[in-house]
Design an enzyme around this catalytic site. Structure first.
Site, short mmCIF file in Angstrom:
data_model
loop_
_atom_site.label_atom_id
_atom_site.label_comp_id
_atom_site.label_asym_id
_atom_site.label_seq_id
_atom_site.Cartn_x
_atom_site.Cartn_y
_atom_site.Cartn_z
N GLN A 1 0.95 -1.30 -0.25
CA GLN A 1 -0.41 0.21 -0.02
C GLN A 1 0.20 1.14 0.02
O GLN A 1 1.79 1.26 1.07
CB GLN A 1 -1.04 0.01 1.29
CG GLN A 1 -2.13 0.97 1.21
CD GLN A 1 -2.71 1.28 2.65
OE1 GLN A 1 -1.84 1.14 3.83
NE2 GLN A 1 -4.23 1.45 2.17
N GLY A 2 0.87 2.23 -0.98
CA GLY A 2 1.56 3.16 -1.08
C GLY A 2 0.48 5.05 -0.48
O GLY A 2 0.05 5.44 -1.49
N GLU B 1 -9.86 -1.54 6.12
CA GLU B 1 -8.67 -1.93 7.09
C GLU B 1 -9.02 -1.78 8.65
O GLU B 1 -8.19 -2.77 9.27
CB GLU B 1 -7.77 -0.99 6.12
CG GLU B 1 -6.26 -0.54 7.65
CD GLU B 1 -4.72 0.36 7.19
OE1 GLU B 1 -5.86 0.86 6.03
OE2 GLU B 1 -4.46 0.57 7.89
#
Lengths: 400, 373
Positions: free
Chosen positions: A131-132, A250
């Site tokens: 994940q960026g 998340e």
């Protein structure tokens, strides 16, 4: 169709039997307790093989569509499989950013093409995802991300850097939040979302050494990296909206994850069993009144969370603040687990000062390492302090 | 065996209906103006409201059908208690329900006439406490061979309104017995109302010396009935306190959303936001414990699982209300220091509730033994 109780019962037995037969032997090195702790190639190979095995047996992605490598059955089956995996204490299914965040996102809002291209590789562990989102100058303030994506023909040219990229050095794909329009009147409107390939020229990763002395995260640098225009998800300017949706997965506020264990959940039970023989003032620790009271407090806190999971499914008992339990899930669990581990280190007496590597350390220094690592969860994915702001504003309705 | 134990939590159809009806009833019958109107009344409640509660069948929720009850168990009183707490509606419902449970559990089937009176609206209470110690089980109030009582009880809950008092006493052999007494058998001068920190509550000191008992309930079931009484009392007070904590939080949040200082709504300050979230989390935990306990109190006598659940519910609920009430005063600033501000009602309720049926320390000490030994 809702599965019948007897179907679920017999499924539970099947999973338990499979796990008993196929649980991996002790590899002889410390395994990661969460997907944010994959530090060596040895650990990676081990976890990749395990996830592939779980998926091949049909116990991962059970509720995802069959066409994309899933099982196409009711989510109740996956939650039973997860419970049994937890009970059996088997290793984690480590490709969590794919399984838990990117995967459900693609499943929910992705195109047919995106689903066919990405979902199966997430489940089989062939394609590791990272994940960026966070940047060196913008941690919890995601909306201020500065990494640039400039359209050039059928590609975007990416420049900038991301930080806290879990498994950045191993990943094939990244969910990337980048700025396509720096002129947008609201900073949030200038962001776009990409399912970006990692193996292209101009992307470099540098491992970050954590407070434990181990690795697991990288810093990721983009220098004129060209990624295909087709890997943009949604329209230009949709980035913030899609990133927020991703965070819902998340934080456990939205369902759809493929399943599998994302982390080894440590219970107060494990701690009490482990510390039963610790001596304090010449007597067993569990006879010390103050410590007993603190243990009761921890037990109640953990039990309250388990009960909260049950209550959140009963609509008449959640009418006051319907989003309170789901939105506070991350805050409650991560803060509790940090304090539990902190307590476990302190309660060991003098042995609490040993660390991993010392032969005298209890359980190889498990609790010490677990405590140091626990901050990854109270900081990552929005710090606890930001979580408290979100709950105050979105649940209690307090002003920004 | 896990120390976390059972995580059963369910809500039956009748419970859900009662929750709905009770919340609606309390909203209509007990706005804060009505609560305040009762603060200095002798009985602490409006008899017309109480009659309606009786007519709704609430005094018989946990009583058998044979005495006019609806046999839904104490679990079904929990949502009503929660609703009463939310509205700060002081009525003798909890004291009466618990007194009936004590009678029924101590002598099943033998006290049906009294239970029928209670189901029909007679107010009942238990005279147990003799000193400040809720953990005490050695009673000094005694019963002689002619069933005459002697000695003093304190903090007899809703004594002023009671038609029937169940006195916990020891007989000539030193055994613990129960002695139901009619209010009419107690001289007015023997009943001295306490001044309570929670002005919505009524309780009295009663000198039972010379009072003739209606009957005597003895035998081994008395002790287990008293154990159940204390635990169910802890549960119902927890449910009520949980409701009060929830509305206390609402009151605070409403103020944080409207009060401005330094040109900003004070609710925008993190120093106030974050503790408000902590209170919310504690209110959530309370509700989970309370309804979990309600889900496991079906057996008579109560199983160990139920004992653990009731004690946890009480410890969590009253610590939550104490904290929510304390912060409510502070967050209301100067306004919070006035009698006019509702925050004081919650803070005062908290001080009463934390003691009633044992404080958090008491229950946590018992829990340590149940969970760790």
């Amino acid at each position: 169709m809702t599965p019948q109780p007897h179907e679920l019962d017999s499924f539970r037995k099947d999973v338990a039997a499979w796990l008993a037969e196929h649980r991996p032997a002790d590899p002889g090195f410390l395994l990661p307790q969460s997907f944010m702790e994959v530090s060596t190639d040895q650990q990676l190979d081990f976890l990749r093989e395990w996830q592939h095995k779980v998926w091949s047996a049909g116990y991962l992605g059970m509720a995802w569509p069959r066409a994309y490598g899933g099982g196409g059955v009711d989510p109740a089956f996956q939650s039973i499989a997860d419970q049994e995996m937890r009970r059996a204490g088997v290793p984690i299914c480590f490709n969590v950013i794919g399984l838990g965040w990117a995967g459900p996102l693609i499943n929910d809002i992705g195109t047919e093409e995106e689903k066919s291209k990405y979902l199966k590789g997430i489940l089989s562990a062939e394609d590791i995802w990272c994940q960026g989102f966070s940047e060196p100058d913008h941690g919890s303030d995601l909306g201020a991300a500065q990494t640039r994506a400039v359209r050039d023909g059928d590609a975007y040219v990416i420049n900038g850097s991301k930080i806290w990229t879990t498994m950045g050095n191993y990943a094939r794909y990244m969910i990337l939040l980048a700025r396509t329009n720096p002129e947008a009147p609201r900073k949030y409107d200038g962001l776009s979302f990409f399912l970006a390939p990692m193996q292209v020229p101009g992307i470099e990763t540098r491992p970050i050494r954590k407070l434990t002395g181990e690795y697991g995260f990288t810093e990721t640098f983009f220098t004129d990296a060209r990624i295909p225009q087709a890997c943009r998800m949604g329209d230009e300017g949709d980035g913030w909206k899609i990133a927020m949706k991703t965070l819902q997965y998340e934080r456990g506020a939205e369902a759809g994850a493929a399943g599998g264990l994302a982390f080894v959940r440590v219970s107060v039970d494990d701690m009490i069993d482990e510390l039963r023989d610790v001596s304090r003032d010449g007597r067993p620790m569990l006879e010390e009144p103050l410590l007993r009271d603190q243990l009761v407090g921890l037990i109640m806190e953990e039990k309250a969370m388990a009960l909260g999971d049950r209550r959140s499914a009963i609509a008449p008992l959640t009418t006051d603040y319907p989003f309170s339990l789901p939105l506070s899930n991350k805050l409650r669990w991560t803060e509790y687990s940090r304090r539990l581990r902190q307590f476990a280190v302190g309660a060991q007496g003098a042995a609490g000062s040993f660390y991993v590597g010392d032969d005298a350390a209890r359980q190889g220094g498990f609790w010490q390492r677990a405590y140091l690592n626990s901050f990854s969860a109270t900081i990552g994915g929005g710090t606890s302090q930001i979580q408290a702001n979100i709950i105050a504003e979105h649940v209690l309705g307090l002003p920004k | 065996m896990s120390v976390i134990g059972s995580t059963r939590l369910s809500l039956g159809e009748e419970q859900a209906m009662l929750l709905d009806v009770a919340r609606d009833f309390c909203r209509r019958q007990s706005p804060m103006s009505a609560v305040r109107a009762q603060l200095d009344s002798p009985l602490g409640f409006d008899n017309a409201v109480w009659r309606q509660m009786v007519d709704l069948g609430w005094t018989g929720i946990a009583l058998p059908e044979s005495v006019g009850g609806s046999a839904l168990g104490v679990a079904a009183v929990v949502p009503v208690a929660e609703a009463l707490g939310r509205a700060m509606l002081g009525t003798p419902l909890l004291a009466t329900t618990l007194a009936a449970q004590l009678l029924q559990r101590a002598a099943p089937g033998a006290q049906d006439d009294l239970l029928a009176e209670i189901a029909a609206g007679a107010v009942a209470t238990v005279a147990m406490l003799e000193n400040e110690d809720w953990g005490n089980t050695r009673y000094q109030v005694s019963l002689d061979s002619e069933n005459r009582l002697s000695g003093v009880k304190m903090l007899v809950w809703d004594a002023q309104a009671a038609d029937l008092l169940v006195v916990v006493a020891r007989d000539g052999a030193g055994e613990t017995v129960l002695a139901p007494v009619r209010r009419a058998a107690v001289a007015d001068a023997a009943l001295a109302p306490h001044t309570m920190i929670d002005e919505t509550r009524r309780a009295a000191r009663i000198d039972f010396t010379g009072v003739q008992a209606e009957a005597v309930i003895a035998g081994p079931s008395v002790l287990s009935a008293l154990r159940d009484y204390r635990l169910l009392g802890a549960l119902l007070v927890a449910a009520e306190a949980g409701g009060s904590a929830a509305s206390c939080l609402d009151t605070t949040v409403a103020y944080l959303k409207t009060r401005k200082q330094f040109g900003k709504l004070i609710g925008s300050y993190q120093a106030l936001k974050h503790p408000a979230v902590e209170i919310l989390t504690a209110v959530d935990a309370t509700r989970s414990f309370v309804y979990h306990a309600a889900s496991v109190v079906g057996e008579e006598p109560l199983a160990q699982e139920a004992e653990i659940a009731c004690r946890m519910a009480k410890a969590q609920a009253t610590e939550t209300l104490c904290h929510a009430g304390d912060r409510a005063i502070q967050f209301h600033g100067g306004m919070g220091f006035t009698y006019e501000c509702d925050a004081q009602l919650y803070l005062r309720r908290a001080q009463w509730a934390q003691q009633q049926f044992g404080d958090a320390r008491h229950h946590r000490t018992q829990l340590a033994a149940l969970l760790l030994d």
